[in-house]
Design a protein around this motif. Structure first.
Motif, mmCIF file in Angstrom:
data_model
loop_
_atom_site.group_PDB
_atom_site.id
_atom_site.type_symbol
_atom_site.label_atom_id
_atom_site.label_comp_id
_atom_site.label_asym_id
_atom_site.label_seq_id
_atom_site.Cartn_x
_atom_site.Cartn_y
_atom_site.Cartn_z
ATOM 1 N N PHE A 10 0.837 -1.196 0.000
ATOM 2 C CA PHE A 10 0.000 0.000 0.000
ATOM 3 C C PHE A 10 0.873 1.246 0.000
ATOM 4 C CE2 PHE A 10 -4.229 -1.623 0.544
ATOM 5 C CZ PHE A 10 -4.076 -2.830 1.205
ATOM 6 N N LEU A 21 -3.762 9.170 7.428
ATOM 7 C CA LEU A 21 -3.146 8.791 6.172
ATOM 8 C C LEU A 21 -4.230 8.502 5.137
ATOM 9 C CD1 LEU A 21 -0.391 6.310 7.454
ATOM 10 C CD2 LEU A 21 -0.134 8.736 6.885
ATOM 11 N N PHE A 30 -4.775 6.260 1.795
ATOM 12 C CA PHE A 30 -4.177 5.069 1.209
ATOM 13 C C PHE A 30 -4.645 4.833 -0.224
ATOM 14 C CE2 PHE A 30 -1.960 2.614 4.489
ATOM 15 C CZ PHE A 30 -2.323 3.303 5.635
ATOM 16 N N GLY A 31 -3.774 4.197 -1.007
ATOM 17 C CA GLY A 31 -4.179 3.621 -2.271
ATOM 18 C C GLY A 31 -4.819 2.261 -2.042
ATOM 19 N N PHE A 46 -5.400 6.185 15.972
ATOM 20 C CA PHE A 46 -6.293 6.307 14.822
ATOM 21 C C PHE A 46 -7.050 4.995 14.626
ATOM 22 C CE2 PHE A 46 -4.199 10.150 13.288
ATOM 23 C CZ PHE A 46 -2.934 10.019 13.821
ATOM 24 N N TYR A 94 -9.045 2.872 11.528
ATOM 25 C CA TYR A 94 -9.269 2.758 10.093
ATOM 26 C C TYR A 94 -10.189 1.581 9.821
ATOM 27 C CZ TYR A 94 -5.180 5.785 9.199
ATOM 28 O OH TYR A 94 -4.298 6.831 9.136
ATOM 29 N N LEU A 124 -7.529 1.267 2.840
ATOM 30 C CA LEU A 124 -7.806 1.628 4.225
ATOM 31 C C LEU A 124 -8.381 3.048 4.258
ATOM 32 C CD1 LEU A 124 -5.376 -0.533 4.378
ATOM 33 C CD2 LEU A 124 -5.040 0.379 6.674
ATOM 34 N N LEU A 160 -9.668 6.174 6.885
ATOM 35 C CA LEU A 160 -9.622 6.688 8.253
ATOM 36 C C LEU A 160 -11.034 6.940 8.756
ATOM 37 C CD1 LEU A 160 -7.852 7.789 10.607
ATOM 38 C CD2 LEU A 160 -8.048 10.045 9.516
ATOM 39 N N GLU A 166 -13.959 11.550 10.508
ATOM 40 C CA GLU A 166 -13.845 11.926 9.108
ATOM 41 C C GLU A 166 -15.224 11.992 8.474
ATOM 42 O OE1 GLU A 166 -10.788 12.754 7.601
ATOM 43 O OE2 GLU A 166 -10.452 12.788 9.762
#
Lengths: 115, 114
Positions: free
Chosen positions: A89, A103, A105-106, B33, B35, B43, B45, B58
Protein backbone atom coordinates in the motif's frame (compact mmCIF):
# COMPACT_ATOMS: atom_id res chain seq x y z
CA UNK A 1 -12.44 10.84 -5.65
CA UNK A 2 -9.38 8.79 -4.90
CA UNK A 3 -6.43 11.00 -4.02
CA UNK A 4 -3.88 8.16 -3.95
CA UNK A 5 -3.95 5.72 -6.83
CA UNK A 6 -2.21 2.43 -7.39
CA UNK A 7 -3.24 1.47 -10.89
CA UNK A 8 -1.77 -2.03 -10.93
CA UNK A 9 -3.85 -4.42 -8.80
CA UNK A 10 -1.18 -7.10 -9.18
CA UNK A 11 2.41 -7.53 -10.32
CA UNK A 12 4.36 -10.71 -10.94
CA UNK A 13 8.19 -10.64 -10.78
CA UNK A 14 10.82 -13.34 -10.95
CA UNK A 15 12.90 -13.99 -7.84
CA UNK A 16 16.16 -12.04 -7.92
CA UNK A 17 14.85 -9.39 -10.32
CA UNK A 18 13.73 -5.85 -9.50
CA UNK A 19 10.14 -5.15 -8.43
CA UNK A 20 8.81 -1.68 -9.19
CA UNK A 21 5.53 -0.62 -7.62
CA UNK A 22 3.97 2.66 -8.69
CA UNK A 23 1.72 5.20 -7.01
CA UNK A 24 0.18 8.46 -8.20
CA UNK A 25 -1.45 11.18 -6.13
CA UNK A 26 -3.61 14.19 -6.92
CA UNK A 27 -3.46 16.30 -3.76
CA UNK A 28 -0.55 18.75 -3.94
CA UNK A 29 -0.82 19.33 -0.18
CA UNK A 30 0.56 15.87 0.58
CA UNK A 31 4.06 16.24 2.03
CA UNK A 32 4.92 12.82 3.39
CA UNK A 33 4.61 9.47 1.66
CA UNK A 34 4.83 5.94 3.01
CA UNK A 35 4.84 2.37 1.78
CA UNK A 36 3.31 -0.47 3.78
CA UNK A 37 3.42 -4.20 3.23
CA UNK A 38 0.50 -6.39 4.25
CA UNK A 39 0.22 -10.15 4.59
CA UNK A 40 -3.21 -11.80 4.84
CA UNK A 41 -4.71 -11.70 8.35
CA UNK A 42 -2.11 -9.17 9.53
CA UNK A 43 -2.03 -5.41 9.86
CA UNK A 44 0.03 -3.28 7.49
CA UNK A 45 3.76 -3.17 8.27
CA UNK A 46 5.64 0.07 7.70
CA UNK A 47 8.40 -0.30 5.09
CA UNK A 48 9.83 3.04 4.08
CA UNK A 49 8.85 6.69 3.79
CA UNK A 50 9.92 9.86 2.06
CA UNK A 51 9.40 13.53 2.76
CA UNK A 52 8.40 15.85 -0.07
CA UNK A 53 11.69 17.73 0.31
CA UNK A 54 13.56 14.66 -0.94
CA UNK A 55 13.43 12.72 -4.19
CA UNK A 56 14.94 9.44 -2.99
CA UNK A 57 15.19 7.40 0.18
CA UNK A 58 16.93 4.07 0.48
CA UNK A 59 16.79 1.37 3.15
CA UNK A 60 18.50 -1.89 2.33
CA UNK A 61 16.73 -3.57 -0.60
CA UNK A 62 14.00 -0.91 -0.63
CA UNK A 63 14.24 2.45 -2.39
CA UNK A 64 11.45 4.97 -2.77
CA UNK A 65 11.58 7.64 -5.50
CA UNK A 66 9.43 10.76 -5.48
CA UNK A 67 8.71 12.90 -8.54
CA UNK A 68 6.77 15.88 -7.20
CA UNK A 69 6.17 17.53 -10.56
CA UNK A 70 4.53 14.35 -11.84
CA UNK A 71 2.87 13.59 -8.47
CA UNK A 72 4.31 10.11 -8.73
CA UNK A 73 6.25 7.83 -6.44
CA UNK A 74 7.61 4.36 -6.85
CA UNK A 75 8.98 1.62 -4.62
CA UNK A 76 11.88 -0.45 -5.92
CA UNK A 77 12.74 -3.78 -4.34
CA UNK A 78 15.99 -5.35 -5.43
CA UNK A 79 16.66 -8.20 -5.44
CA UNK A 80 13.12 -9.52 -5.03
CA UNK A 81 12.72 -12.45 -2.63
CA UNK A 82 9.86 -14.94 -2.11
CA UNK A 83 9.06 -13.34 1.27
CA UNK A 84 8.30 -10.09 -0.55
CA UNK A 85 5.08 -11.60 -1.90
CA UNK A 86 2.38 -9.47 -0.24
CA UNK A 87 0.04 -6.55 -0.86
CA UNK A 88 1.84 -3.19 -0.92
CA UNK A 89 0.00 0.00 0.00
CA UNK A 90 1.08 3.51 -0.85
CA UNK A 91 -0.06 6.18 1.65
CA UNK A 92 0.23 9.93 2.01
CA UNK A 93 -0.25 12.54 4.70
CA UNK A 94 -0.51 16.30 4.89
CA UNK A 95 -3.57 16.71 2.66
CA UNK A 96 -7.13 17.28 3.79
CA UNK A 97 -8.28 13.94 2.37
CA UNK A 98 -6.91 11.98 5.27
CA UNK A 99 -7.77 14.45 8.01
CA UNK A 100 -5.24 16.65 9.69
CA UNK A 101 -3.19 13.72 10.88
CA UNK A 102 -4.50 10.63 9.18
CA UNK A 103 -3.15 8.79 6.17
CA UNK A 104 -4.77 8.48 2.76
CA UNK A 105 -4.18 5.07 1.21
CA UNK A 106 -4.18 3.62 -2.27
CA UNK A 107 -5.98 0.36 -3.01
CA UNK A 108 -2.81 -1.69 -2.97
CA UNK A 109 -0.79 -3.79 -5.40
CA UNK A 110 -0.48 -7.54 -4.90
CA UNK A 111 3.16 -8.44 -5.58
CA UNK A 112 3.84 -12.06 -6.45
CA UNK A 113 7.45 -13.23 -6.56
CA UNK A 114 7.87 -16.22 -8.86
CA UNK A 115 10.62 -18.77 -8.05
CA UNK B 1 8.14 0.86 17.04
CA UNK B 2 5.21 0.28 19.39
CA UNK B 3 3.69 -3.17 19.80
CA UNK B 4 -0.06 -2.96 19.20
CA UNK B 5 -2.65 -5.62 19.98
CA UNK B 6 -6.33 -5.76 19.13
CA UNK B 7 -9.20 -7.78 20.54
CA UNK B 8 -11.06 -9.61 19.18
CA UNK B 9 -9.04 -10.72 16.16
CA UNK B 10 -12.25 -11.69 14.38
CA UNK B 11 -15.96 -11.97 15.06
CA UNK B 12 -19.20 -12.90 13.35
CA UNK B 13 -22.13 -10.81 14.51
CA UNK B 14 -25.83 -10.56 13.87
CA UNK B 15 -27.45 -7.57 12.21
CA UNK B 16 -28.58 -4.90 14.71
CA UNK B 17 -26.06 -5.78 17.42
CA UNK B 18 -22.96 -3.85 18.49
CA UNK B 19 -19.33 -4.87 18.85
CA UNK B 20 -16.57 -3.13 20.81
CA UNK B 21 -13.01 -3.51 19.53
CA UNK B 22 -10.10 -2.92 21.90
CA UNK B 23 -6.68 -1.57 20.99
CA UNK B 24 -3.77 -1.80 23.43
CA UNK B 25 -0.31 -0.26 22.93
CA UNK B 26 2.82 -1.19 24.88
CA UNK B 27 3.93 2.43 25.26
CA UNK B 28 2.28 5.78 25.81
CA UNK B 29 1.22 7.51 22.62
CA UNK B 30 -0.61 10.76 22.08
CA UNK B 31 -2.35 10.02 18.81
CA UNK B 32 -4.30 6.88 17.98
CA UNK B 33 -6.29 6.31 14.82
CA UNK B 34 -9.03 3.93 13.70
CA UNK B 35 -9.27 2.76 10.09
CA UNK B 36 -11.57 0.49 8.14
CA UNK B 37 -10.71 -1.70 5.17
CA UNK B 38 -13.77 -2.92 3.32
CA UNK B 39 -13.37 -5.94 1.01
CA UNK B 40 -11.26 -5.06 -2.02
CA UNK B 41 -10.84 -1.47 -0.89
CA UNK B 42 -8.10 0.69 0.57
CA UNK B 43 -7.81 1.63 4.23
CA UNK B 44 -10.09 4.53 5.16
CA UNK B 45 -9.62 6.69 8.25
CA UNK B 46 -12.64 6.61 10.57
CA UNK B 47 -11.44 8.92 13.34
CA UNK B 48 -8.51 10.27 15.29
CA UNK B 49 -8.56 9.60 19.05
CA UNK B 50 -6.48 11.75 21.37
CA UNK B 51 -6.44 11.16 25.11
CA UNK B 52 -8.46 13.70 27.04
CA UNK B 53 -10.49 15.01 24.12
CA UNK B 54 -13.37 13.97 21.91
CA UNK B 55 -12.50 11.88 18.88
CA UNK B 56 -12.39 13.68 15.53
CA UNK B 57 -14.42 11.88 12.84
CA UNK B 58 -13.85 11.93 9.11
CA UNK B 59 -16.53 12.76 6.61
CA UNK B 60 -19.00 9.90 6.36
CA UNK B 61 -18.43 8.62 9.88
CA UNK B 62 -20.46 9.69 12.92
CA UNK B 63 -20.07 9.25 16.65
CA UNK B 64 -23.47 7.54 17.08
CA UNK B 65 -22.40 4.77 14.72
CA UNK B 66 -18.73 4.52 15.77
CA UNK B 67 -18.33 5.73 19.37
CA UNK B 68 -14.71 5.82 20.49
CA UNK B 69 -13.17 5.90 23.95
CA UNK B 70 -9.61 6.92 24.82
CA UNK B 71 -9.32 6.64 28.60
CA UNK B 72 -5.50 6.74 28.75
CA UNK B 73 -2.36 6.95 26.63
CA UNK B 74 -2.12 3.21 25.93
CA UNK B 75 -5.70 2.12 25.23
CA UNK B 76 -8.67 2.88 22.97
CA UNK B 77 -11.92 1.23 21.97
CA UNK B 78 -14.05 1.51 18.85
CA UNK B 79 -17.68 0.37 18.92
CA UNK B 80 -19.51 -0.53 15.74
CA UNK B 81 -23.15 0.10 16.61
CA UNK B 82 -26.38 -1.28 15.18
CA UNK B 83 -24.44 -3.33 12.68
CA UNK B 84 -25.51 -4.16 9.12
CA UNK B 85 -23.80 -6.40 6.54
CA UNK B 86 -22.22 -3.25 5.03
CA UNK B 87 -20.14 -2.93 8.22
CA UNK B 88 -18.32 -6.17 7.39
CA UNK B 89 -14.70 -5.00 7.21
CA UNK B 90 -11.31 -5.21 8.81
CA UNK B 91 -11.00 -2.58 11.53
CA UNK B 92 -7.49 -1.42 12.39
CA UNK B 93 -6.03 0.85 15.01
CA UNK B 94 -2.77 2.67 14.54
CA UNK B 95 -0.46 4.97 16.48
CA UNK B 96 1.85 7.71 15.33
CA UNK B 97 5.39 7.60 16.59
CA UNK B 98 8.53 9.50 15.85
CA UNK B 99 9.05 12.96 14.47
CA UNK B 100 7.47 12.23 11.09
CA UNK B 101 3.94 11.11 10.27
CA UNK B 102 4.74 7.40 10.35
CA UNK B 103 1.93 5.28 11.71
CA UNK B 104 2.18 1.74 13.02
CA UNK B 105 -0.77 -0.59 12.82
CA UNK B 106 -2.32 -3.28 14.95
CA UNK B 107 -3.14 -6.71 13.49
CA UNK B 108 -6.75 -5.77 12.74
CA UNK B 109 -10.18 -7.11 13.68
CA UNK B 110 -12.03 -8.96 10.94
CA UNK B 111 -15.76 -8.36 11.38
CA UNK B 112 -18.46 -10.24 9.51
CA UNK B 113 -22.07 -9.13 9.95
CA UNK B 114 -24.80 -11.59 8.93
Amino acid sequence: DQQVKQNSPSLSVQEGRISILNCDYTNSMFDYFLWYKKYPAEGPTFLISISSIKDKNEDGRFTVFLNKSAKHLSLHIVPSQPGDSAVYFCAASGGSGGGADGLTFGKGTHLIIQP
Amino acid sequence: SAVISQKPSRDICQRGTSLTIQCQVDSQVTMMFWYRQQPGQSLTLIATANQGSEATYESGFVIDKFPISRPNLTFSTLTVSNMSPEDSSIYLCSVRQGAADTQYFGPGTRLTVL
